[in-house]
Write a protein that holds these residues in place. Structure first.
Motif, PDB file in Angstrom:
ATOM      1  N   ARG C 184      46.495  43.666  30.340  1.00 29.79           N
ATOM      2  CA  ARG C 184      45.347  43.200  30.733  1.00 29.79           C
ATOM      3  C   ARG C 184      44.412  42.954  30.489  1.00 29.79           C
ATOM      4  O   ARG C 184      43.740  41.837  30.748  1.00 29.79           O
ATOM      5  CB  ARG C 184      43.905  44.641  31.040  1.00 29.79           C
ATOM      6  N   TYR C 185      43.787  42.759  29.188  1.00 27.83           N
ATOM      7  CA  TYR C 185      43.597  41.409  28.079  1.00 27.83           C
ATOM      8  C   TYR C 185      43.994  40.425  28.386  1.00 27.83           C
ATOM      9  O   TYR C 185      43.598  39.176  28.472  1.00 27.83           O
ATOM     10  CB  TYR C 185      43.220  42.069  26.808  1.00 27.83           C
ATOM     11  N   TRP C 186      45.014  40.193  28.992  1.00 26.51           N
ATOM     12  CA  TRP C 186      45.884  38.465  28.468  1.00 26.51           C
ATOM     13  C   TRP C 186      45.482  38.284  30.165  1.00 26.51           C
ATOM     14  O   TRP C 186      45.062  37.083  30.395  1.00 26.51           O
ATOM     15  CB  TRP C 186      47.582  38.942  28.359  1.00 26.51           C
ATOM     16  N   LEU C 187      45.765  38.938  30.879  1.00 30.66           N
ATOM     17  CA  LEU C 187      46.300  38.346  32.600  1.00 30.66           C
ATOM     18  C   LEU C 187      44.092  38.437  32.825  1.00 30.66           C
ATOM     19  O   LEU C 187      43.665  36.824  33.252  1.00 30.66           O
ATOM     20  CB  LEU C 187      46.215  40.152  32.970  1.00 30.66           C
ATOM     21  N   ALA C 188      43.200  38.967  32.598  1.00 28.77           N
ATOM     22  CA  ALA C 188      41.573  38.902  32.483  1.00 28.77           C
ATOM     23  C   ALA C 188      41.435  37.677  31.747  1.00 28.77           C
ATOM     24  O   ALA C 188      40.604  36.697  32.387  1.00 28.77           O
ATOM     25  CB  ALA C 188      40.667  40.042  32.168  1.00 28.77           C
ATOM     26  N   ALA C 189      41.871  37.348  30.369  1.00 31.50           N
ATOM     27  CA  ALA C 189      41.368  36.106  29.702  1.00 31.50           C
ATOM     28  C   ALA C 189      41.532  34.743  30.822  1.00 31.50           C
ATOM     29  O   ALA C 189      41.527  34.159  30.148  1.00 31.50           O
ATOM     30  CB  ALA C 189      41.894  36.317  28.800  1.00 31.50           C
ATOM     31  N   GLY C 190      43.126  34.704  30.994  1.00 35.67           N
ATOM     32  CA  GLY C 190      43.296  34.022  31.880  1.00 35.67           C
ATOM     33  C   GLY C 190      42.820  34.007  33.379  1.00 35.67           C
ATOM     34  O   GLY C 190      43.278  33.185  34.362  1.00 35.67           O
ATOM     35  N   GLN C 367      38.508  49.335  26.436  1.00 33.86           N
ATOM     36  CA  GLN C 367      39.169  49.157  27.863  1.00 33.86           C
ATOM     37  C   GLN C 367      39.424  50.208  28.902  1.00 33.86           C
ATOM     38  O   GLN C 367      38.919  50.002  29.924  1.00 33.86           O
ATOM     39  CB  GLN C 367      40.751  48.926  26.853  1.00 33.86           C
ATOM     40  N   MET C 368      38.898  51.539  28.341  1.00 33.02           N
ATOM     41  CA  MET C 368      39.362  52.313  29.404  1.00 33.02           C
ATOM     42  C   MET C 368      38.342  52.710  30.918  1.00 33.02           C
ATOM     43  O   MET C 368      37.733  52.601  31.374  1.00 33.02           O
ATOM     44  CB  MET C 368      39.288  54.486  28.807  1.00 33.02           C
ATOM     45  N   ARG C 369      37.214  52.431  29.931  1.00 33.53           N
ATOM     46  CA  ARG C 369      35.901  51.695  30.216  1.00 33.53           C
ATOM     47  C   ARG C 369      35.499  50.895  31.668  1.00 33.53           C
ATOM     48  O   ARG C 369      35.353  50.348  32.470  1.00 33.53           O
ATOM     49  CB  ARG C 369      34.551  52.290  29.820  1.00 33.53           C
ATOM     50  N   ARG C 370      36.386  49.840  30.449  1.00 36.26           N
ATOM     51  CA  ARG C 370      36.676  48.254  31.346  1.00 36.26           C
ATOM     52  C   ARG C 370      36.561  48.224  32.796  1.00 36.26           C
ATOM     53  O   ARG C 370      36.753  47.886  33.350  1.00 36.26           O
ATOM     54  CB  ARG C 370      36.833  47.317  30.028  1.00 36.26           C
ATOM     55  N   TRP C 371      38.177  49.251  32.772  1.00 37.76           N
ATOM     56  CA  TRP C 371      38.833  49.608  33.534  1.00 37.76           C
ATOM     57  C   TRP C 371      38.762  50.683  34.510  1.00 37.76           C
ATOM     58  O   TRP C 371      39.967  50.650  35.689  1.00 37.76           O
ATOM     59  CB  TRP C 371      40.719  49.043  33.386  1.00 37.76           C
ATOM     60  N   LYS C 449      33.884  38.819  30.407  1.00 35.99           N
ATOM     61  CA  LYS C 449      34.128  38.575  31.689  1.00 35.99           C
ATOM     62  C   LYS C 449      34.621  39.229  32.943  1.00 35.99           C
ATOM     63  O   LYS C 449      33.483  39.877  33.526  1.00 35.99           O
ATOM     64  CB  LYS C 449      34.915  37.187  32.284  1.00 35.99           C
ATOM     65  N   ILE C 450      35.484  39.467  33.089  1.00 35.12           N
ATOM     66  CA  ILE C 450      35.682  40.009  34.085  1.00 35.12           C
ATOM     67  C   ILE C 450      35.925  42.098  33.604  1.00 35.12           C
ATOM     68  O   ILE C 450      36.237  42.734  32.660  1.00 35.12           O
ATOM     69  CB  ILE C 450      37.577  40.010  34.466  1.00 35.12           C
ATOM     70  N   GLY C 451      35.560  43.050  34.682  1.00 33.02           N
ATOM     71  CA  GLY C 451      35.618  44.130  33.943  1.00 33.02           C
ATOM     72  C   GLY C 451      33.988  45.020  33.913  1.00 33.02           C
ATOM     73  O   GLY C 451      33.244  43.990  34.093  1.00 33.02           O
ATOM     74  N   LEU C 452      34.336  46.080  34.070  1.00 31.95           N
ATOM     75  CA  LEU C 452      33.059  47.206  34.446  1.00 31.95           C
ATOM     76  C   LEU C 452      31.914  46.695  33.323  1.00 31.95           C
ATOM     77  O   LEU C 452      31.954  47.082  32.650  1.00 31.95           O
ATOM     78  CB  LEU C 452      32.937  48.291  34.639  1.00 31.95           C
TER      79      LEU C 452
END
Ligand SMILES: Nc1ncnc2c1ncn2[C@@H]1O[C@H](COP(=O)(O)OP(=O)(O)OP(=O)(O)O)[C@@H](O)[C@H]1O
Ligand SMILES: [Mg+2]
Lengths: 333, 282, 458
Positions: C184-190, C367-371, C449-452
């Motif tokens: 997720r981190y890699w995808l969101a970073a892109g 990350q649990m909160r982020r997603w 950037k991306i995420g809650l």
């Protein structure tokens, strides 16, 4: 001629050896041994050819030679495992000595070997589990089948349930059994492992039905004449069941038992795979997961072993049936 | 002669899917102690049904059978049955088949050794001593029938009921068994009711021959006394005028008075079906 | 007399146990004999289970008086369930598993960890077809792709698939797995949205608003599932990325080392109940595993070839030795033939890899909160409290000090236990360069950037 009596089947072979066989005898021999051997050789040849043509991402499909090589590898691993086991026990003794020296009150406890089970250990585990599951199933199914067969009302009451549960696959039972066993079977020092209980119950649940149904049918179809004999003799209920019903239903009961054992064996492999319970099923699954270049060969060894054991189990039951059942007709094949 | 068994106004109806079927109606018969009675009649007329009522295997719908002054309402070893098809337990040897019955009847009355002797005695009565340890599937039809008779005799019954005991046998074996039976009857003096289709057999063995009318609602048509002196010798009797007269009377009854009107297949068919029905309910 | 002796001993034992549990106690109380000697530990067939295999094979468990059986498990869920219901005494776990279980995402149970098993060790692999298209967008140097490859290169491929109406499926190993968060981190970073979870609404698929659909596949089945076309790529531990290269079915594009340098990966988890019941046993297990980790990294990875041989046994990882060796001996093969040196691909001991840092736990919680796996916003204090409930450096410290006292390890290889507070200094070596400080999780969430964000609620 000699006065020693030979078992009947030896005779044609003897006469062939003595060179006095008739053409008919030779032909019969060819049929008895020649055809199965021919079938086997053809199979091995076709397998060899086909194996070379099937490419998987783990390499070529294992052929007969890979399999025989894996058999010796597995055997070598087994022996290595046993050597490790011996070393383990030796180390343990040393450790216990040290501890007793440092802590004189210590009551030594000897622990079982902790190494991973070898292929042959897994076979034994599977056999024990299947036998236990099968026994439990039989202990439930035979008496229940007798009661159902004897009483039309019990039959009417249970028949829908039997029809409902009979076709359920082990895969469906497994999660329920696992959860229930986890909840119910709690003890700090369990006598047998939970996983064993789970596989055993799953096996029992699935293999119960043929015995149950065949027993009840066998009991229902006890000849009316024999029932009349029992009535004329005024046999009590228990004696009637013991002396008339059970013996006369025995061929059917055995037919059921043989079917059940076959199912038990099949179910066990599936249950072990799914529930990760020790045994041959787990061996297959682990090898599949390993995905090494040897895995397919090893799985093939397991497949053949599973088949062979299934066959031997059936033969054993058949032998038992021949030995115990009066109706030799029912135990023909 | 002392009366041992009395059938009074026995009637029976079977419930079938096509309604009620009255098989027997007002069957009346008195049988004396030690008498040998034959039941004869066309197939499906109700002979087995009569026998089964006496045995207690069937319940009469009206009337009833009285044995020694007591009404019969269940089967019991004092009315031993030799079944039409031997009905030996296939998983037991000849000896064990007889033993099963002997153990039931003489439990507590005979010692083990006495029982053994008694079983062997009865098997020797029917000349089966040589094959006592064989299973039914290892012996011939006649031998099976003899074991069945030995089993019945070994119960020392008040009344011996036999349903076509020699029906399935060849003429030679049959003659042989008839002689044995006469012998045993003379020695033991049992009361016997035997069903047969064979007129010669009936005349040779019986004191009285009970002839039944055709069903439905079958009943006793005629009763014939056979006043031939005993012991009887089959060869001598062949030319005996009295024997032939008795024979004649039975044949007349069967083939003139009770000539079958309906096609023969029907009752046989329905009987098969009924047997099946019976199994399902049994 | 006898009675009082016995009582005295029990009192002494109790005292030892109490002392043992206080991290601040100055002198190290000698750890008593294990309460439970026969233990069964579960693992998943991945190279990072190595500390368990080594502790067993090298006799470190036996040195502690422990008779351990190691058993491969079918998947992460079964493994966790068996630890919870007591069939397993402990297991090789995903860092997120004890945290997820303790806060009740998925199965609720109080699981703790006193030992972190490794750093790094994962990779993201895509199928050959996806790689062919992705490669066009990857900057090249000397005919070779420039690493790290960012998800920016994948974005056009995903968009093309989406335009064609084909859902873009990727595999990861478990909802609370390191792999899920790394992917997720890699995808969101892109700039690719990996989707939200909404457990409060009963949605645990994690695919809300997703550009790519992530789903669970057990690690050893990843290559086969991709080969079957069910997924186009996956994030998994070794040897399953290298396996794809060997089988010629896919290309690893990035390792997690490049996504977050020296990220904490697996932990050794036990249930809280178990740990309370068998404190000495627990400490001794940790001792054995610290020694195993040290052995694995000793003398600049000198023991790795031997470790590879052990792991290749069918009862451990079981993959071919060459496949395991590819990553375990300090290299990593990307495209077939493109073998690069990644000495820290698998770290078992260096950089305090085995110490259970609170800040590592908190990163997973963020990350649990982020997603959306944690539905509501939580104060910073909650993050710290939760981390302290699950991560137990106190137990680790007793084990380590004991080993130091026994002379089996060097104090220099460990944090200074007197001053260590369990938080790593702020880290910056992420693929997108965003700084992470475990003391301020909410601020960190705002910076992604991306995420809650704090105010968002699923
Ligand atoms: N259980 C039954 N249910 C219905 N009908 C029955 C039953 N038993 C016998 N019957 C009928 O009663 C009649 C008499 O049958 P039974 O068996 O007594 O004849 P049978 O004289 O013994 O014939 P056979 O000489 O062929 O043995 C037959 O028509 C038969 O179909
Ligand atoms: Mg009849």
């Amino acid at each position: 001629m000699s006065s020693i009596t030979m078992p009947g089947w030896i005779e044609p072979y003897l006469s062939v050896v003595k060179g006095e066989a008739s053409r008919a005898q030779v032909a019969q021999l060819l049929r008895q041994i020649g055809l199965p051997v021919l079938g086997l050789l053809t199979f091995i040849f076709l397998w060899h050819i086909a194996a070379q043509r099937i490419d998987t991402s783990l390499g070529k499909f294992p052929g007969p030679s890979d399999v025989s090589q894996q058999v010796s590898t597995l055997y070598a691993e087994h022996k290595a495992g046993r050597a490790k086991e011996k070393a383990f026990y030796q180390r343990q003794e040393v450790r216990i000595e040290d501890r007793v020296a440092a802590d004189p009150d210590y009551v030594p406890v000897r622990r079982d070997y902790t190494g991973s089970p070898t292929f042959f250990d897994q076979i034994i585990t599977s056999l024990i589990t299947v036998m236990c599951g099968f026994l439990v199933a039989s202990v439930i199914a035979i008496p229940l089948g007798i009661v159902i067969g004897l009483s039309t009302s019990v039959h009417a009451a249970t028949n829908p349930l039997i029809q409902l549960f009979k076709p359920v696959s082990p895969l469906a039972w497994l999660p329920l059994v696992t959860m229930v066993v986890s909840a119910v079977y709690v003890s700090d020092d369990p006598m047998v492992a939970k996983s064993f209980v789970v596989s055993m119950i799953t096996v029992s649940l699935c293999s119960l039905w043929p015995t149950l149904i065949n027993t009840s049918v066998g009991v229902t179809s006890v000849s009316q004449d024999l029932v009349n004999v029992s009535r004329v003799l005024r046999l009590g209920w228990a004696e009637h069941v013991r002396k008339i019903v059970i013996p006369s239903a025995l061929p059917m009961i055995f037919t059921g038992l043989r079917l059940s054992l076959g199912i038990a064996w099949m179910v066990l492999i599936a249950a072990e795979m799914l529930a990760q319970n020790p045994g041959l099923g787990k061996f297959v699954w682990d090898e599949f997961q390993n995905g090494s270049s040897q895995s397919l060969g090893r799985i093939m060894v397991a497949v053949l072993t599973i088949g062979l054991i299934g066959f031997l189990l059936d033969r054993t039951m058949l032998g038992l049936q021949r030995w115990l059942v009066w109706d030799k007709q029912s135990a023909q094949r | 002669m002392k009366m041992i068994l009395e059938l009074s106004k026995v009637g029976i109806s079977f419930e079938t899917p096509r309604g009620s079927f009255e098989a027997l109606k007002e069957v009346d018969l008195k049988i004396g102690e030690g008498e040998f009675i034959s039941l004869i009649g066309h197939s499906g007329c109700g002979k087995s049904t009569v026998l089964n009522i006496v045995a207690g295997l069937l319940q009469a719908t009206s009337g009833g059978a009285i044995l020694d002054g007591k009404e019969v309402y269940e089967p019991g070893p004092e009315r031993a049955v030799v079944f039409q098809n031997h009905s030996l337990l296939p998983w037991l040897t000849a000896y064990e088949n007889v033993e099963l019955a002997v153990k039931r009847v003489f439990k507590g009355k005979k010692s083990k050794a006495e029982m053994r002797e008694w079983i062997e005695h009865n098997l020797s009565l029917v000349h089966m001593s040589h094959a006592m340890d064989k299973r039914p599937d290892e012996i011939s039809g006649g031998m099976k029938q003899r074991v069945g008779i030995a089993r019945a005799l070994a119960m020392q019954p008040r009344v011996l009921l036999m349903d076509e005991p020699f029906g399935a046998l060849d003429a030679l074996t049959r003659a042989h068994l008839q002689d044995s039976l006469m012998d045993i009857h003379r020695k033991l003096g049992n009361t016997v009711i035997m069903i047969t289709h064979d007129v010669d057999e009936a005349v040779l063995l019986s004191d009285r021959i009970v002839m039944m009318t055709n069903g439905p609602s079958a009943t006793i048509g005629e009763v014939l006394d056979v006043p031939l002196p005993r012991p009887r010798d089959r060869l001598a009797l062949a030319d005996d005028p009295l024997f032939n007269r008795c024979r004649q009377r039975v044949l007349q009854f069967l083939y003139e008075k009770q000539r079958k009107v309906q096609p023969i297949s029907l009752p046989i068919d329905s009987k098969k079906k009924n047997k099946k029905e019976e199994r399902k309910h049994g | 007399m006898r009675m009082s002796w016995g009582k005295l001993r029990t009192a002494a034992k109790a005292c030892a146990a109490i002392c043992a549990l206080t991290i601040t106690s100055l002198s190290v109380a000698e750890v008593g004999y294990p309460e439970k000697e026969e233990l069964k530990f579960g693992f998943i067939k991945l190279t990072d289970m190595a500390p368990l295999a080594i502790a067993y094979e090298k006799g470190f468990f036996e040195d502690e008086g422990l008779y351990v059986t190691l058993e491969a498990q079918a998947n992460w869920k079964v493994l966790l369930d068996r630890v919870i219901d007591g069939q397993l005494d402990g297991a090789h776990m995903l860092a997120g598993q004890p945290l997820g279980a303790t806060i009740g995402f998925g199965t609720q149970a109080h699981i703790i960890t006193a030992f972190s098993m490794d750093l790094n060790g994962n990779g993201i692999t895509v199928s050959n077809a996806v790689w062919d298209e992705m490669k066009k967008h990857v900057p090249m140097k000397d005919g070779k792709p420039v690493h790290p490859i960012k998800a920016d290169a994948l974005k056009p491929v995903v968009e093309k698939y989406r335009a064609e109406g084909k859902p873009f499926n990727l595999g990861m190993v478990f909802p609370v797995s390191t792999h899920n968060y790394e992917l997720r981190y890699w995808l969101a970073a892109g700039g690719i949205h990996p989707g939200y979870y909404a457990p409060a609404k009963g949605d645990t698929s994690g695919q809300l608003k997703a550009d790519v659909l992530l789903s669970v596949t057990p690690p050893p089945q990843m290559p086969a599932t991709m080969e079957a076309g069910t997924i186009y790529g996956y994030c998994v531990g070794e040897p399953w990325n290298q396996q794809a290269v060997f089988k010629g079915i896919g290309v690893p594009v990035i390792t997690d080392y490049e996504i977050w340098k020296n990220n904490p990966e697996k932990v050794f988890g036990v249930s809280k109940e178990w740990a309370d019941k068998y404190p000495n046993t627990h400490i001794r297990v940790v001792k054995a595993m610290i020694r195993a980790a040290q052995w694995l990294d000793e003398n600049n990875n000198a023991n790795r070839p031997e470790a590879v041989k052990i792991l290749a046994k069918p009862n451990y990882v079981g993959a071919d030795a060459e496949v395991i060796a590819n990553s375990m001996t300090g290299t990593f093969e990307y495209e077939k033939g493109d073998k690069r040196s990644v000495p820290d691909f698998n770290v078992f001991f260096r950089y305090n890899a085995t110490f259970p840092y609170y800040s590592d736990a908190i990163w997973y919680l963020t990350q649990m909160r982020r997603w959306g796996q944690i539905s509501d916003t939580k104060p910073d204090s909650w993050y710290t409290e939760t981390a302290k409930k699950v991560y137990r450096p106190d137990i680790y410290a007793i084990a380590a000090k004991e080993l130091i006292a026994e002379g089996k390890v060097k104090a220099a290889d460990f944090p200074d236990f007197a001053s260590e507070d369990g938080f790593r200094p702020p880290q910056k070596e992420f693929i997108d360069g965003v700084e992470y400080n475990g003391r301020t999780p909410n601020a960190y969430l705002e910076s992604l950037k991306i995420g809650l964000k704090a105010k968002d609620k699923m």
